[in-house]
Design a protein around this motif. Structure first.
Motif, mmCIF file in Angstrom:
data_model
loop_
_atom_site.group_PDB
_atom_site.id
_atom_site.type_symbol
_atom_site.label_atom_id
_atom_site.label_comp_id
_atom_site.label_asym_id
_atom_site.label_seq_id
_atom_site.Cartn_x
_atom_site.Cartn_y
_atom_site.Cartn_z
ATOM 1 N N LEU A 6 -4.378 6.879 -5.569
ATOM 2 C CA LEU A 6 -5.360 6.582 -4.406
ATOM 3 C C LEU A 6 -6.738 6.183 -4.844
ATOM 4 O O LEU A 6 -7.269 7.337 -5.382
ATOM 5 C CB LEU A 6 -5.023 7.183 -3.313
ATOM 6 C CG LEU A 6 -3.658 7.717 -2.763
ATOM 7 C CD1 LEU A 6 -3.945 8.830 -1.707
ATOM 8 C CD2 LEU A 6 -3.110 6.557 -2.134
ATOM 9 N N ASN A 9 -10.858 0.835 -2.627
ATOM 10 C CA ASN A 9 -10.623 -0.846 -2.988
ATOM 11 C C ASN A 9 -11.288 -1.367 -1.753
ATOM 12 O O ASN A 9 -11.384 -0.653 -0.775
ATOM 13 C CB ASN A 9 -9.243 -1.166 -3.400
ATOM 14 C CG ASN A 9 -8.191 -1.193 -2.032
ATOM 15 O OD1 ASN A 9 -8.419 -1.378 -0.892
ATOM 16 N ND2 ASN A 9 -7.018 -0.638 -2.407
ATOM 17 N N LYS A 11 -9.935 -3.501 0.193
ATOM 18 C CA LYS A 11 -8.577 -4.032 1.348
ATOM 19 C C LYS A 11 -8.072 -2.734 2.347
ATOM 20 O O LYS A 11 -7.984 -3.014 3.358
ATOM 21 C CB LYS A 11 -7.495 -4.440 0.599
ATOM 22 C CG LYS A 11 -6.721 -5.444 1.325
ATOM 23 C CD LYS A 11 -5.579 -6.372 0.499
ATOM 24 C CE LYS A 11 -4.788 -7.053 1.388
ATOM 25 N NZ LYS A 11 -3.763 -7.811 0.410
ATOM 26 N N TYR A 12 -8.240 -1.655 1.605
ATOM 27 C CA TYR A 12 -7.422 -0.479 2.428
ATOM 28 C C TYR A 12 -8.345 0.685 2.287
ATOM 29 O O TYR A 12 -8.733 0.957 0.910
ATOM 30 C CB TYR A 12 -6.098 -0.229 1.847
ATOM 31 C CG TYR A 12 -5.141 -1.414 2.360
ATOM 32 C CD1 TYR A 12 -4.692 -1.568 3.609
ATOM 33 C CD2 TYR A 12 -4.755 -2.159 1.195
ATOM 34 C CE1 TYR A 12 -3.599 -2.781 3.458
ATOM 35 C CE2 TYR A 12 -3.714 -3.302 1.285
ATOM 36 C CZ TYR A 12 -3.392 -3.482 2.566
ATOM 37 O OH TYR A 12 -2.693 -4.718 2.685
ATOM 38 N N GLU A 16 -5.389 4.765 4.339
ATOM 39 C CA GLU A 16 -4.338 3.918 4.900
ATOM 40 C C GLU A 16 -3.668 3.596 3.380
ATOM 41 O O GLU A 16 -2.255 3.190 3.687
ATOM 42 C CB GLU A 16 -5.310 2.443 5.034
ATOM 43 C CG GLU A 16 -5.817 2.177 6.357
ATOM 44 C CD GLU A 16 -6.805 0.963 6.444
ATOM 45 O OE1 GLU A 16 -6.950 0.730 7.537
ATOM 46 O OE2 GLU A 16 -7.385 0.503 5.272
ATOM 47 N N GLN A 17 -4.170 3.546 2.316
ATOM 48 C CA GLN A 17 -3.392 3.757 1.174
ATOM 49 C C GLN A 17 -2.339 4.837 1.209
ATOM 50 O O GLN A 17 -1.153 4.406 0.669
ATOM 51 C CB GLN A 17 -4.178 3.615 -0.102
ATOM 52 C CG GLN A 17 -5.096 2.621 -0.312
ATOM 53 C CD GLN A 17 -5.945 2.828 -1.499
ATOM 54 O OE1 GLN A 17 -5.565 3.182 -2.624
ATOM 55 N NE2 GLN A 17 -7.410 2.517 -1.383
ATOM 56 N N ILE A 20 0.617 3.818 3.283
ATOM 57 C CA ILE A 20 1.440 2.618 2.749
ATOM 58 C C ILE A 20 2.429 3.134 1.901
ATOM 59 O O ILE A 20 3.665 2.961 1.972
ATOM 60 C CB ILE A 20 0.423 1.798 2.093
ATOM 61 C CG1 ILE A 20 -0.063 0.745 3.200
ATOM 62 C CG2 ILE A 20 1.320 0.748 1.191
ATOM 63 C CD1 ILE A 20 -1.418 0.031 2.839
ATOM 64 N N GLY A 166 -1.403 2.006 -8.966
ATOM 65 C CA GLY A 166 -1.899 1.708 -7.538
ATOM 66 C C GLY A 166 -2.496 0.329 -7.298
ATOM 67 O O GLY A 166 -1.962 -0.165 -6.416
ATOM 68 N N ARG A 167 -3.418 -0.236 -8.051
ATOM 69 C CA ARG A 167 -3.766 -1.378 -7.930
ATOM 70 C C ARG A 167 -2.814 -2.377 -7.515
ATOM 71 O O ARG A 167 -2.985 -3.138 -6.333
ATOM 72 C CB ARG A 167 -5.044 -1.775 -9.051
ATOM 73 C CG ARG A 167 -5.638 -3.153 -8.712
ATOM 74 C CD ARG A 167 -6.784 -3.432 -9.597
ATOM 75 N NE ARG A 167 -8.002 -2.302 -9.371
ATOM 76 C CZ ARG A 167 -8.352 -1.493 -10.455
ATOM 77 N NH1 ARG A 167 -7.721 -1.741 -11.758
ATOM 78 N NH2 ARG A 167 -9.218 -0.665 -10.140
ATOM 79 N N PHE A 170 -1.537 -2.058 -3.840
ATOM 80 C CA PHE A 170 -2.516 -2.681 -2.942
ATOM 81 C C PHE A 170 -2.961 -4.166 -2.785
ATOM 82 O O PHE A 170 -3.552 -4.519 -1.724
ATOM 83 C CB PHE A 170 -3.503 -1.595 -2.861
ATOM 84 C CG PHE A 170 -2.962 -0.072 -2.517
ATOM 85 C CD1 PHE A 170 -2.259 0.125 -1.509
ATOM 86 C CD2 PHE A 170 -3.158 0.878 -3.437
ATOM 87 C CE1 PHE A 170 -1.740 1.419 -1.318
ATOM 88 C CE2 PHE A 170 -2.638 2.189 -3.324
ATOM 89 C CZ PHE A 170 -1.846 2.414 -2.367
ATOM 90 N N GLU A 171 -2.438 -4.809 -3.991
ATOM 91 C CA GLU A 171 -3.004 -6.185 -3.916
ATOM 92 C C GLU A 171 -1.598 -7.060 -3.550
ATOM 93 O O GLU A 171 -1.720 -8.263 -3.323
ATOM 94 C CB GLU A 171 -3.269 -6.566 -5.525
ATOM 95 C CG GLU A 171 -4.682 -5.994 -5.785
ATOM 96 C CD GLU A 171 -5.052 -6.179 -7.374
ATOM 97 O OE1 GLU A 171 -4.108 -6.819 -8.062
ATOM 98 O OE2 GLU A 171 -6.262 -5.835 -7.655
ATOM 99 N N PRO A 175 2.555 -4.498 0.691
ATOM 100 C CA PRO A 175 2.488 -3.411 -0.082
ATOM 101 C C PRO A 175 3.448 -2.292 0.058
ATOM 102 O O PRO A 175 4.337 -1.513 -0.766
ATOM 103 C CB PRO A 175 0.960 -2.504 0.183
ATOM 104 C CG PRO A 175 0.266 -3.078 1.270
ATOM 105 C CD PRO A 175 1.310 -4.658 1.576
#
Length: 187
Positions: A6, A9, A11-12, A16-17, A20, A166-167, A170-171, A175
């Motif tokens: 985590l 970023n 986006k989230y 939220e990450q 997810i 991680g990245r 979340f991209e 996800p």
């Protein structure tokens, strides 16, 4: 084993990450604490610790042993310049402690110091892992980096026991499904 890293970023949010990762079936989250103020870490912990407890999810911090101790998370992933042996003494035998290193002698010493796993960023780990295994060490290895599902087979073949990423998660377009698919690729 899949650890979800985590980190900030666009986006989230970090919370939220975490959600997810948990919805996707990940049972281990690592909060990257670099750049976060103590107050931000405390605020996040008030969300993440209960969420992880409710879902049986391990929560560790990357760095910030002081905050890990204060907030009662499961443990730490320590970077190269930190001293995991001291953290074992400070946090006790129940803490999960990972250390980042690619030095075989250091890995063997950390195994004897009851460090739980080794994180490596090298793209060519086979020789390191083979040398450690030749010395009869069974310490687990985790690939640390922006690895995708497409890397899973290669990383397992190289001798890794798990992946911390991680990245790419979340991209992904979805996800949650990406985490599920990544876990399947590692099993």
């Amino acid at each position: 084993m899949l650890q979800i890293l985590l980190e900030s970023n666009e986006k989230y949010s970090l919370a939220e990450q975490a959600q997810i990762g948990i919805e996707g079936g990940a049972t281990w989250l690592i909060l990257r604490c670099n750049g976060l103020e103590d107050s931000e870490i405390r605020e996040l912990a008030h969300e993440l610790v209960p969420l992880c407890r409710e879902n049986g999810t391990i929560l560790t911090f990357e760095g910030r042993p002081d905050m890990a101790r204060e907030l009662g998370v499961h443990g730490l992933l320590l970077r190269r310049d930190e001293k995991p042996e001291q953290m074992r003494i400070d946090l006790g035998p129940e803490a999960i402690i990972g250390a980042e290193t690619e030095d075989v002698a250091r890995i063997l010493a950390l195994d004897k110091a009851d460090i739980d796993y080794i994180a490596m960023t090298t793209r060519n780990p086979s020789e390191i892992i083979a040398e450690v295994r030749k010395a009869n060490s069974t310490i687990p290895f985790v690939a640390l980096g922006d690895y995708s599902i497409n890397d899973a087979g290669r990383l397992l073949f190289a001798g890794y026991n798990g992946v911390c990423t991680g990245r790419p998660v979340f991209e992904a377009d979805d996800p949650v499904q990406y985490v599920k698919d990544f876990l399947a690729a590692l099993s």
